[in-house]
Design an enzyme around this catalytic site. Sequence first.
Site, PDB file in Angstrom:
ATOM      1  CG  PHE A 151      -1.876  -1.169   1.236  1.00  0.00           C
ATOM      2  CD1 PHE A 151      -3.042  -1.153   0.488  1.00  0.00           C
ATOM      3  CD2 PHE A 151      -1.582  -2.304   1.980  1.00  0.00           C
ATOM      4  CE1 PHE A 151      -3.902  -2.248   0.476  1.00  0.00           C
ATOM      5  CE2 PHE A 151      -2.429  -3.392   1.985  1.00  0.00           C
ATOM      6  CZ  PHE A 151      -3.596  -3.368   1.233  1.00  0.00           C
ATOM      7  CE  LYS A 203      -2.288  -1.833  -4.272  1.00  0.00           C
ATOM      8  NZ  LYS A 203      -1.744  -0.652  -3.608  1.00  0.00           N
ATOM      9  N   GLY A 256      -3.059  10.110 -11.771  1.00  0.00           N
ATOM     10  CA  GLY A 256      -2.243   9.338 -12.706  1.00  0.00           C
ATOM     11  C   GLY A 256      -1.426   8.344 -11.901  1.00  0.00           C
ATOM     12  CB  CYS A 259      -1.067   2.358  -8.185  1.00  0.00           C
ATOM     13  SG  CYS A 259       0.476   1.548  -7.767  1.00  0.00           S
ATOM     14  NE  ARG A 326       5.378   3.377 -13.325  1.00  0.00           N
ATOM     15  CZ  ARG A 326       5.761   2.342 -12.572  1.00  0.00           C
ATOM     16  NH1 ARG A 326       5.624   1.117 -13.032  1.00  0.00           N
ATOM     17  NH2 ARG A 326       6.259   2.525 -11.374  1.00  0.00           N
TER      18      ARG A 326
HETATM   19  N1  LIG Z   1       4.654   1.901  -7.442  1.00  0.00           N
HETATM   20  C1  LIG Z   1       3.763   1.917  -6.477  1.00  0.00           C
HETATM   21  O1  LIG Z   1       3.482   2.963  -5.863  1.00  0.00           O
HETATM   22  C2  LIG Z   1       3.057   0.651  -6.063  1.00  0.00           C
HETATM   23  C3  LIG Z   1       2.371   0.615  -4.849  1.00  0.00           C
HETATM   24  C4  LIG Z   1       1.721  -0.547  -4.475  1.00  0.00           C
HETATM   25  C5  LIG Z   1       1.765  -1.671  -5.322  1.00  0.00           C
HETATM   26  N2  LIG Z   1       2.420  -1.601  -6.499  1.00  0.00           N
HETATM   27  C6  LIG Z   1       2.468  -2.806  -7.333  1.00  0.00           C
HETATM   28  O2  LIG Z   1       3.744  -3.406  -7.167  1.00  0.00           O
HETATM   29  C7  LIG Z   1       4.177  -3.993  -8.400  1.00  0.00           C
HETATM   30  C8  LIG Z   1       5.534  -3.412  -8.797  1.00  0.00           C
HETATM   31  O3  LIG Z   1       5.350  -2.038  -9.043  1.00  0.00           O
HETATM   32  P1  LIG Z   1       6.598  -1.064  -9.218  1.00  0.00           P
HETATM   33  O4  LIG Z   1       6.050   0.303  -9.360  1.00  0.00           O
HETATM   34  O5  LIG Z   1       7.596  -1.360  -8.153  1.00  0.00           O
HETATM   35  O6  LIG Z   1       7.152  -1.596 -10.635  1.00  0.00           O
HETATM   36  P2  LIG Z   1       8.524  -1.217 -11.360  1.00  0.00           P
HETATM   37  O7  LIG Z   1       8.231  -1.263 -12.796  1.00  0.00           O
HETATM   38  O8  LIG Z   1       9.097   0.015 -10.757  1.00  0.00           O
HETATM   39  O9  LIG Z   1       9.499  -2.423 -10.962  1.00  0.00           O
HETATM   40  C9  LIG Z   1       9.344  -3.723 -11.417  1.00  0.00           C
HETATM   41  C10 LIG Z   1      10.721  -4.374 -11.485  1.00  0.00           C
HETATM   42  O10 LIG Z   1      10.570  -5.758 -11.734  1.00  0.00           O
HETATM   43  C11 LIG Z   1      11.629  -6.149 -12.626  1.00  0.00           C
HETATM   44  N3  LIG Z   1      11.245  -7.420 -13.270  1.00  0.00           N
HETATM   45  C12 LIG Z   1      10.358  -7.619 -14.261  1.00  0.00           C
HETATM   46  N4  LIG Z   1      10.286  -8.928 -14.566  1.00  0.00           N
HETATM   47  C13 LIG Z   1      11.124  -9.564 -13.717  1.00  0.00           C
HETATM   48  C14 LIG Z   1      11.475 -10.926 -13.533  1.00  0.00           C
HETATM   49  N5  LIG Z   1      10.935 -11.887 -14.258  1.00  0.00           N
HETATM   50  N6  LIG Z   1      12.386 -11.211 -12.580  1.00  0.00           N
HETATM   51  C15 LIG Z   1      12.945 -10.240 -11.841  1.00  0.00           C
HETATM   52  N7  LIG Z   1      12.647  -8.935 -11.973  1.00  0.00           N
HETATM   53  C16 LIG Z   1      11.744  -8.603 -12.897  1.00  0.00           C
HETATM   54  C17 LIG Z   1      11.770  -4.976 -13.564  1.00  0.00           C
HETATM   55  O11 LIG Z   1      13.019  -5.000 -14.231  1.00  0.00           O
HETATM   56  C18 LIG Z   1      11.625  -3.805 -12.587  1.00  0.00           C
HETATM   57  O12 LIG Z   1      12.874  -3.422 -12.045  1.00  0.00           O
HETATM   58  C19 LIG Z   1       3.060  -3.721  -9.399  1.00  0.00           C
HETATM   59  O13 LIG Z   1       2.188  -4.813  -9.431  1.00  0.00           O
HETATM   60  C20 LIG Z   1       2.354  -2.524  -8.814  1.00  0.00           C
HETATM   61  O14 LIG Z   1       1.005  -2.460  -9.196  1.00  0.00           O
HETATM   62  C21 LIG Z   1       3.098  -0.470  -6.886  1.00  0.00           C
END
Ligand SMILES: NC(=O)c1ccc[n+]([C@@H]2O[C@H](COP(=O)([O-])OP(=O)(O)OC[C@H]3O[C@@H](n4cnc5c(N)ncnc54)[C@H](O)[C@@H]3O)[C@@H](O)[C@H]2O)c1
Length: 446
Positions: A151, A203, A256, A259, A326
């Site tokens: 979160f 979530k 935007g 998420c 994004r």
């Molecule tokens: N960014 C946020 O604020 C936030 C908050 C809560 C939940 N989420 C969720 O968390 C998840 C990740 O979001 P994020 O913003 O950190 O994404 P991100 O794109 O910043 O990071 C994802 C990472 O995963 C790596 N990756 C992709 N495929 C892979 C694999 N097979 N093995 C190892 N590494 C791999 C990518 O290279 C990248 O570094 C998403 O599902 C998102 O919805 C994000």
Amino acid sequence: MATTREPIGVIGTGYVGLVTAAGFAELGSDVYCIDIDEAKIEGLRRGEIPIYEPGLEELVAKNSGRMHFSTDIGEALEHARLLFVAVGTPPTYSGDADLSAVYAVVDAMPPSDHHALVMKSTVPVGTGEAIRRRFEETGKSGFRYVSCPEFLKEGSAVQDFLHPDRVVIGDEGDWAGDAVAELYAPLDAPLVRTDIASAEMVKLASNAFLATKISFINEIANVCEETGADVIEVARGMGLDDRIGPKFLQPGIGFGGSCFPKDVSALKQLAGNSGYHFQLLNAVIEVNELQKRRVIGKLEKHLGELVGKRIALLGLAFKPNTNDMREASSLVLSARLQAAGATVSVYDPIAEDEARELIQGVRFATDALDCARDADAVVIVTEWDEFRSLDLGELAGVMAGQLIIDGRNALDPQAAVAAGLRYESVGRRLMTPPGQPYVGPERRTV
Ligand SMILES: NC(=O)c1ccc[n+]([C@@H]2O[C@H](COP(=O)([O-])OP(=O)(O)OC[C@H]3O[C@@H](n4cnc5c(N)ncnc54)[C@H](O)[C@@H]3O)[C@@H](O)[C@H]2O)c1
């Protein structure tokens, strides 16, 4: 901090993965961080943090002895039994979540009776069940699965990890759920232990609700503009009702980020795929899209046709204190303005590199004043503190026109008009310098 804490693996070192890894390292765990992006891993080994997130660089540096970076998932499997998955789940063209990165991780797991995947990535309800079936079909039924949605908010992610409102753990009542609960225990947060599908839904429903609140106050703001009410006063009056609360009642030019847009769309699609038409979310999405474009109408109201007009956009990131572009409102605005024939200059304190990859045909300015130079109008797109403390007299001095559109209600309206600017914001009446006529709906006297 204790040093005997359970070691963990974190797969995916983006916003969520890196913050989670640094947070658990701070709590005393050795953390094996895995990513497929070799350049990112190389950089992290040198102490280079690939994202802008307040406090993260310091936390990683402080715990560097406990943080291990690799592209080899085998390293995490060797040292840790809990593997937190934090890979991206971006939207597909259909609006469903793209789970290809999640399944790449699932399929890379070997058969094991003493490992568990802990899902931090946001996934549709039913994903845990589907992964459990996949494990069974591929001879890996000993692999455990826990849903532990994240979160955190970009811009305050480190604080959010260390002081969560709640920790949600969905599991099947085996060792893995208890082990995850144990890891979070030092944070002393309210704990929701539940089944996997419910944890997944917590979530999606939380993000959909917050997005709904934003679209709701944006519509109230739009009606305030038509009727002469002041949305700031309205939100203050509403927010004091503790059933409503003051948070997420700030109107603006649309949400935007990585998420809200994708999670709202994923929940809508999930419902649709299950045969349920989630009517409310359709409206939330549509209101948000229209809200991003309302700035264009406001510019046209003052400037007429935008062909040849010079418009300065201050702020590009989807919100302050992040370099995440994004689904940022700036992407829609810069494209719409150019399509309408305007010349666009832009400035962001942090997100310029990321923006350059996504925004073409604009001038990237070196600072806010440079951006506003000779502009017919300035638009505040992201409410960075730097813009709140701008010398508005100086800003007005470099502009060719007088119009400022504060898309985030970030500036002091009195200061803006005192500086000679016509100040248009969201959900409030237009403010004009003394001697200039008020243009807009009269306040109702009923
Ligand atoms: N960014 C946020 O604020 C936030 C908050 C809560 C939940 N989420 C969720 O968390 C998840 C990740 O979001 P994020 O913003 O950190 O994404 P991100 O794109 O910043 O990071 C994802 C990472 O995963 C790596 N990756 C992709 N495929 C892979 C694999 N097979 N093995 C190892 N590494 C791999 C990518 O290279 C990248 O570094 C998403 O599902 C998102 O919805 C994000």
